[in-house]
Design an enzyme around this catalytic site. Sequence first.
Site, PDB file in Angstrom:
ATOM      1  N   SER A  83       4.393  -8.348   1.368  1.00 66.14           N
ATOM      2  CA  SER A  83       3.695  -7.577   2.401  1.00 66.14           C
ATOM      3  C   SER A  83       4.695  -6.754   3.201  1.00 66.14           C
ATOM      4  O   SER A  83       5.881  -7.087   3.280  1.00 66.14           O
ATOM      5  CB  SER A  83       2.920  -8.497   3.357  1.00 66.14           C
ATOM      6  OG  SER A  83       3.816  -9.192   4.220  1.00 66.14           O
ATOM      7  N   ARG A  91       9.134   3.147   4.912  1.00 70.61           N
ATOM      8  CA  ARG A  91      10.530   3.125   5.360  1.00 70.61           C
ATOM      9  C   ARG A  91      11.449   2.520   4.308  1.00 70.61           C
ATOM     10  O   ARG A  91      12.596   2.193   4.592  1.00 70.61           O
ATOM     11  CB  ARG A  91      10.657   2.331   6.669  1.00 70.61           C
ATOM     12  CG  ARG A  91       9.858   2.893   7.829  1.00 70.61           C
ATOM     13  CD  ARG A  91      10.234   2.187   9.116  1.00 70.61           C
ATOM     14  NE  ARG A  91       9.342   2.544  10.216  1.00 70.61           N
ATOM     15  CZ  ARG A  91       9.496   2.093  11.468  1.00 70.61           C
ATOM     16  NH1 ARG A  91      10.521   1.292  11.763  1.00 70.61           N
ATOM     17  NH2 ARG A  91       8.643   2.447  12.413  1.00 70.61           N
ATOM     18  N   SER A 118      -2.600  -6.892  -5.220  1.00 70.94           N
ATOM     19  CA  SER A 118      -3.755  -6.578  -4.380  1.00 70.94           C
ATOM     20  C   SER A 118      -4.286  -5.192  -4.710  1.00 70.94           C
ATOM     21  O   SER A 118      -5.489  -4.942  -4.642  1.00 70.94           O
ATOM     22  CB  SER A 118      -3.374  -6.655  -2.904  1.00 70.94           C
ATOM     23  OG  SER A 118      -2.276  -5.803  -2.623  1.00 70.94           O
ATOM     24  N   GLU A 119      -3.377  -4.271  -5.069  1.00 73.63           N
ATOM     25  CA  GLU A 119      -3.736  -2.930  -5.517  1.00 73.63           C
ATOM     26  C   GLU A 119      -2.917  -2.619  -6.768  1.00 73.63           C
ATOM     27  O   GLU A 119      -1.683  -2.627  -6.708  1.00 73.63           O
ATOM     28  CB  GLU A 119      -3.446  -1.897  -4.423  1.00 73.63           C
ATOM     29  CG  GLU A 119      -4.242  -2.124  -3.155  1.00 73.63           C
ATOM     30  CD  GLU A 119      -3.862  -1.156  -2.056  1.00 73.63           C
ATOM     31  OE1 GLU A 119      -4.556  -0.123  -1.917  1.00 73.63           O
ATOM     32  OE2 GLU A 119      -2.867  -1.422  -1.355  1.00 73.63           O
ATOM     33  N   TYR A 123       2.786  -1.571  -8.238  1.00 73.00           N
ATOM     34  CA  TYR A 123       3.968  -2.141  -8.862  1.00 73.00           C
ATOM     35  C   TYR A 123       4.429  -1.448 -10.140  1.00 73.00           C
ATOM     36  O   TYR A 123       5.467  -1.789 -10.682  1.00 73.00           O
ATOM     37  CB  TYR A 123       3.746  -3.640  -9.110  1.00 73.00           C
ATOM     38  CG  TYR A 123       3.613  -4.394  -7.812  1.00 73.00           C
ATOM     39  CD1 TYR A 123       4.744  -4.755  -7.084  1.00 73.00           C
ATOM     40  CD2 TYR A 123       2.364  -4.710  -7.280  1.00 73.00           C
ATOM     41  CE1 TYR A 123       4.635  -5.426  -5.882  1.00 73.00           C
ATOM     42  CE2 TYR A 123       2.246  -5.382  -6.068  1.00 73.00           C
ATOM     43  CZ  TYR A 123       3.381  -5.733  -5.378  1.00 73.00           C
ATOM     44  OH  TYR A 123       3.271  -6.390  -4.176  1.00 73.00           O
ATOM     45  N   PHE A 409      -1.389 -16.965  -7.669  1.00 71.51           N
ATOM     46  CA  PHE A 409      -0.260 -17.599  -7.003  1.00 71.51           C
ATOM     47  C   PHE A 409       0.255 -16.702  -5.885  1.00 71.51           C
ATOM     48  O   PHE A 409       1.311 -16.873  -5.363  1.00 71.51           O
ATOM     49  CB  PHE A 409       0.851 -17.923  -8.000  1.00 71.51           C
ATOM     50  CG  PHE A 409       1.268 -16.767  -8.876  1.00 71.51           C
ATOM     51  CD1 PHE A 409       2.240 -15.882  -8.453  1.00 71.51           C
ATOM     52  CD2 PHE A 409       0.684 -16.586 -10.123  1.00 71.51           C
ATOM     53  CE1 PHE A 409       2.622 -14.818  -9.261  1.00 71.51           C
ATOM     54  CE2 PHE A 409       1.069 -15.536 -10.938  1.00 71.51           C
ATOM     55  CZ  PHE A 409       2.044 -14.636 -10.508  1.00 71.51           C
TER      56      PHE A 409
END
Length: 409
Positions: A83, A91, A118-119, A123, A409
């Site tokens: 997160s 940044r 999550s989206e 990645y 996980f």
Amino acid sequence: MTTELRVLDPSEWDDWYENLLLAFGGVAEASEERQLWRDLTEFDRSLGVWDGENCVGTAGAYTFRLSVPGGAIVPAAGVTMVSVAATHRRRGILGSMMRRQLDDVRAWGEPLAVLTASEPEIYGRFGYGIATYQTRATIDTTRVRLTVPEGTDDVVLRQAVPAKAAAACEAVYARLVPRRPGMLARRPQWERLPLLDPESERGGASPRQCVLAERDGEVVGYALYAIKPEWSPSGPEGSVLLKDLGALDPAAEAALWRFLCSIDLTSSVTVHGRPVDDAWQHLVSDIRRCAPMQRDSLHLRLVDVGAALAARTYQVGVDVVFEVADAFCPWNEGRWRLTGDAEGAVCVRTEDPADLALSVRELGAAYLGGTSLVSLAAAGRVRELRAGALVEASVAFGSPVAPWLPHGF
């Protein structure tokens, strides 16, 4: 103020975790769930970014072992708890954590890193490809019939208290791991995850229930589920909410599905996070009445291309040279010759001409056999440089069963 990236100290966990929760909406978790994640935290593999006294970024990793085609269980870093505070976006904080994390994973000698996103778009730029998918569905048990295989009636079903049946369920799960790529060999403490059942997250459903499938006194399958009662003017319309199901043979699996689809006072079975080739889809009389949907699940990255490709086997003999692009982990860039078959494989650097050109992201997507190199080539993400090499490699990389991540996980 300059931010600082450092390994998490146990005394900082609460602030670290609160920042994570805030980034995902700020909803507090039940105390038992929070305690489980703290107990599972590997502090030497967890990172925090701090702006003065404030935690503004989190990332962790678990020490996992992942099943791959051929049945081998390969070390993998399970990336988790990622997160960035809303006040500190754009940044470079996420990039700095991913950089440090993959450097550490390489130093620890783990050839793979895996995560759930999550989206899904986040990645890919760090080299992760979507390696497994999952299915969710709602089976209308008022209209759908099941046709079960021979031997189903020989399976004995027994209701059990989930906590008391946990060891038997874990034994079945452990036997299933090498049969299907993408499954995680559960380390100590992770057996607690299937039992996690905070009342605040039941949404009106019952506490978790368990049924065991037995043959000749041996447990050969299990199902964990809850029941959500619903009533209409015409009568009961409750839902069975499947949480987990594992079985060692077709008859045991069919017996469990038949049970779930015939529980009194219910009219549907809701499943999620199941394999895309799950057997129930071939037992039901009308798949349209089940409304199956598919979504991404496990994202996978090759941290060490040579070691990762040599760790699995291949459906047919393969001899192919990959030209691999990997800007984020440049130690993987260049040409790799993979030779292997159903017995084993070797992958080494080479100066020979390349047969296929792709990025490490595409290798990650294809690694467990759930995404074909041919389909990636159709999207322009793999280039064939030697005629015939694409189909040869795509067939070799395939898996007879769809890869599947059984839990998050």
